[in-house]
Structure formats: C-alpha cells, structure tokens
Design an enzyme around this catalytic site. Structure first.
Site, PDB file in Angstrom:
ATOM      1  N   ASN A 187      18.898  29.682  47.434  1.00 19.26           N
ATOM      2  CA  ASN A 187      20.184  29.015  47.571  1.00 19.26           C
ATOM      3  C   ASN A 187      20.411  28.070  46.381  1.00 19.26           C
ATOM      4  O   ASN A 187      19.476  27.738  45.646  1.00 19.26           O
ATOM      5  CB  ASN A 187      20.219  28.245  48.894  1.00 19.26           C
ATOM      6  CG  ASN A 187      21.595  27.729  49.241  1.00 19.26           C
ATOM      7  OD1 ASN A 187      22.598  28.359  48.919  1.00 19.26           O
ATOM      8  ND2 ASN A 187      21.657  26.588  49.887  1.00 19.26           N
ATOM      9  N   ASN A 189      20.698  24.983  45.879  1.00 21.49           N
ATOM     10  CA  ASN A 189      19.998  23.710  45.743  1.00 21.49           C
ATOM     11  C   ASN A 189      18.477  23.863  45.688  1.00 21.49           C
ATOM     12  O   ASN A 189      17.762  22.860  45.617  1.00 21.49           O
ATOM     13  CB  ASN A 189      20.369  22.763  46.897  1.00 21.49           C
ATOM     14  CG  ASN A 189      19.876  23.258  48.248  1.00 21.49           C
ATOM     15  OD1 ASN A 189      19.393  24.382  48.385  1.00 21.49           O
ATOM     16  ND2 ASN A 189      20.015  22.423  49.261  1.00 21.49           N
ATOM     17  N   LYS A 190      17.980  25.096  45.715  1.00 22.73           N
ATOM     18  CA  LYS A 190      16.536  25.301  45.788  1.00 22.73           C
ATOM     19  C   LYS A 190      15.868  25.110  44.429  1.00 22.73           C
ATOM     20  O   LYS A 190      16.519  24.922  43.403  1.00 22.73           O
ATOM     21  CB  LYS A 190      16.230  26.692  46.347  1.00 22.73           C
ATOM     22  CG  LYS A 190      16.592  26.866  47.812  1.00 22.73           C
ATOM     23  CD  LYS A 190      15.829  25.887  48.696  1.00 22.73           C
ATOM     24  CE  LYS A 190      15.997  26.173  50.187  1.00 22.73           C
ATOM     25  NZ  LYS A 190      17.351  25.920  50.684  1.00 22.73           N
ATOM     26  N   ILE A 191      14.541  25.201  44.434  1.00 19.74           N
ATOM     27  CA  ILE A 191      13.758  24.966  43.226  1.00 19.74           C
ATOM     28  C   ILE A 191      14.194  25.901  42.107  1.00 19.74           C
ATOM     29  O   ILE A 191      14.216  25.543  40.932  1.00 19.74           O
ATOM     30  CB  ILE A 191      12.254  25.118  43.541  1.00 19.74           C
ATOM     31  CG1 ILE A 191      11.398  24.525  42.433  1.00 19.74           C
ATOM     32  CG2 ILE A 191      11.873  26.543  43.833  1.00 19.74           C
ATOM     33  CD1 ILE A 191      11.135  23.064  42.573  1.00 19.74           C
ATOM     34  N   MET A 192      14.553  27.145  42.456  1.00 17.08           N
ATOM     35  CA  MET A 192      15.230  28.062  41.546  1.00 17.08           C
ATOM     36  C   MET A 192      16.265  28.817  42.357  1.00 17.08           C
ATOM     37  O   MET A 192      16.134  28.962  43.568  1.00 17.08           O
ATOM     38  CB  MET A 192      14.261  29.030  40.864  1.00 17.08           C
ATOM     39  CG  MET A 192      13.431  29.890  41.776  1.00 17.08           C
ATOM     40  SD  MET A 192      12.543  31.209  40.894  1.00 17.08           S
ATOM     41  CE  MET A 192      13.748  32.554  41.001  1.00 17.08           C
TER      42      MET A 192
END
Length: 378
Positions: A187, A189-192
């Site tokens: 998603n 906002n995730k780390i990637m």
C-alpha cells in the site's frame, strides 16, 4: 501555513519512473506480464521462500491465504487484536469467526502464552480452529520461535500477516518466511509501495498455484471462459509490479532512512521519564516502518493525546497506535482473550512521522516541535 508533514508518504523518484516507463513501452499494460513474473521471483528470493503470488492488496493475500489453508464458514481463526482491520476483515470474508488474542506488553505483538491458552480452550469446546494469523506489528516480527510450535502442537496452520514487516526479521529469518504462507502489503504508506498491491509468499507449490488460480477469477484452462468455482479479480497489474521492482532495489536504503528517523526520536526522548520508543528496546531486527512513542501520563503529567494536539498545531501528522479489534464496533461481539496490553498501548501510544521520503528539513521541523513540547512540560 507550512506544508503538512505526513507520517509515511510514498518514497519514489527517478528509479521508479524508469521502471514504469520501460514497462509502459513494453506494451504489457493489462494485468500480468513479465514485470509481475520478475517481481514475484525477486521478492521470493529476498525473503527466502520458493513461491510468490503478486496480488491487488495485502487484504487479498490474507483472504486467499486463508481459503487455501481450508478456512470455511463456521471455523474459528485466531488472530492478534492489535492490528489494522484488514486482518480481521479477511477472516470474515471466508465466513469464519475471528478470535482475538491480546498483546505482549512491550512490542504489541500476539502474546504466545495467551495463544496457547486460547487454543487449549477452543479445542476443549469443540471449535474447529482453522488457522492462526499473527501480525508483525509496525515492522516488528511476532515471536514465531514460540508461536509456531504452539500452533503445530494443536495441528493448526499459521498464516503470517507480514503486511507491515518486509525487510524485518525474527531470529535471523526474514519476515514473510514464517508459517504455511504469509501476506505482504505494498500500500502507499508501506515500507515500499506498488501504489496498491500485495503478495502471498509460501514454500508450498500447491498453495501458490491455488492462489494464482483463485486470483484470476478461477478460470479453467479452456479456450473459452470456463469456471467451475467462484474466483476473484485479485491479480496485480504489470505496471504496478514494475513500480514494486524499482522499490525493491531501494528497500535497504529506505529501511536505513527510517531507522535514522527513529534514532532522532530516540535521542530526544532518552532522558524523558515516562516516554519511550514503542518496542524500541529490542528493535535490531525491525524494519522501522513506523516509529511510535509510548507515554506514561502518571510520570509525564501529559498524555499522548496532548502531544498529538501540539503536533497537529504545528501541521505535523501523528496518530494513535492501532485501535484493537476487540474495541471496534464491528467486532464487538467477537470472542477474545485479553490481558489489557493492546488497549493500554492504544491509549498511551502515538505514531510519529517515520517515512523514508521525509526531507532533512521535515525531520528537523518535527524534532523541533517534539523537543519544544517536551521542554515546555518538564
């Protein structure tokens, strides 16, 4: 008014643009294609599993993971109460009943002792427990060293919700490599990120094959459209997979950047009685996706909500830790085994801007706002 500092915005640039343009020019615009195949191989290699299926979301990965493990209506699935709603929603999609287990006190992940008690009581009651779904909270892997043997003793498969934990590890093994299968989220906002997207990882070829089949509308291998069971439109597009491949080349860099942000916050609260980095006493294997502080108002004289109000006044985004599922209205009637830790963390925790896309100026502005608040409340 200064621009708002966001918690975890996408970190993209020239590398991502190049991968996307190459995918666009290849003509593979529709779902699936060579970038999907490559993305699956590259993530599987990174995590150390044999198979990966790129999907439309982490929720889709959880849903199909549960289905392939044989979860059916009337079953019970034991999961963490301290999580985002997608974990519980995916269980409900299958017709099963979520059963929520509370948290360990420091890191917020599933308490293995409570898990063992829950499985003991559910088994004794005659319930069919079809799966255990631990959640790797905010980029800290759950205690699989204890969880996996407990689940195995009761004959229950584990589906790891590693949506927030790509790049983290537990006991030296990568998050996403635990259990019968695991789910990742990409998603925004995730780390990637792949903008939207997710992936199911597994060492089991049959699970991977079944997930790919169900995620492409359960289409049979016929020249016409033939279907013998209900499927889902859950596959990732080739363009988004290209974005994911670019992000993967930068994953370690982005984790390092997030860890550096965490260290800024750690230094600021190190000498403040009643404030600590959430889970930070043992975070060497975390991916530092989001950094939160936990506030003891009896020691500080102020609350996490007070800090959030001050940061908001400075146009800086922050938010409480996940509201536990057993406190959500939609799951108010779901069974749960509680010790109070998840509710305490929700009430006393606050997540700060943590993204790898934060500029040095934004980090400094956030640090200054936090330092000013702490200084005014000595």
């Amino acid at each position: 008014m200064t621009d708002r500092i966001l918690m975890s915005s996408p970190d993209v640039g020239e590398v991502e643009e190049r991968f996307l343009v190459e995918a666009f020019r290849s003509g593979w615009i529709a779902p699936l294609g060579p970038d999907v195949d490559a993305f699956e191989r590259e993530v599987a290699e990174r995590v150390g599993v044999r198979h990966a299926a790129a999907l439309a979301s982490g929720t889709a990965a959880l849903h199909l993971g549960l289905l392939t493990l044989g979860v059916r209506p009337g079953d019970v699935v034991v999961t963490s109460t301290m999580t985002f709603a997608a974990t519980a929603n995916a269980i409900v999609y299958t017709g099963a009943q979520p059963y929520f287990v509370d948290s360990e006190p420091a890191g917020g992940n599933m308490d293995p002792a409570l898990l063992e008690r829950a499985l003991t009581e559910l088994t004794a009651s005659g319930a069919r427990v079809a799966a255990v779904v631990p959640v790797d909270l905010l980029g800290k892997a759950a205690d699989y060293t204890r969880i996996l043997p407990i689940a195995e003793r009761f004959g229950v498969p584990v589906l790891s919700d590693a949506a927030e934990a790509l790049g983290a590890s537990h006991a030296g093994a990568p998050a996403g490599s635990f259990g019968a299968a695991s789910a990742l989220s990409f998603n925004g906002n995730k780390i990637m990120t792949t903008s939207g997207g997710g992936m199911l990882l597994t060492d089991d070829a049959d699970i991977a094959s079944r997930v790919r089949y169900l995620s492409t509308q359960a289409r049979q291998p016929a020249v016409h459209y033939e279907h013998t069971e209900v499927g889902y439109n859950y596959r990732l597009s080739n363009l988004l997979a290209a974005l994911g491949r670019a992000q993967l080349t930068r994953l370690d860099e982005m984790i390092g950047r997030r860890r550096a942000v965490r260290e800024v916050y750690r230094a600021l609260v190190a000498d403040v009685d009643g404030v600590e980095i959430f889970g930070g006493a043992d975070d060497a294997e975390d991916n530092c996706w989001l950094t939160s502080v936990v506030v003891d108002p009896e020691l500080t004289g102020w609350t996490a909500a007070d800090l959030r109000t001050a940061l908001d006044a400075a146009n800086i985004e922050s938010r409480p830790l996940w509201k536990p599922m057993h406190l959500q209205a939609v799951f108010a009637d779901a069974p749960a085994l509680l010790n109070g830790n998840a509710q305490r963390l929700f009430e006393t925790g606050l997540t700060l801007p943590s993204g790898s896309a934060l500029s040095e100026k934004q980090i400094a502005r956030t640090a200054d706002a936090l330092d000013a608040f702490l200084g005014a409340h000595v």
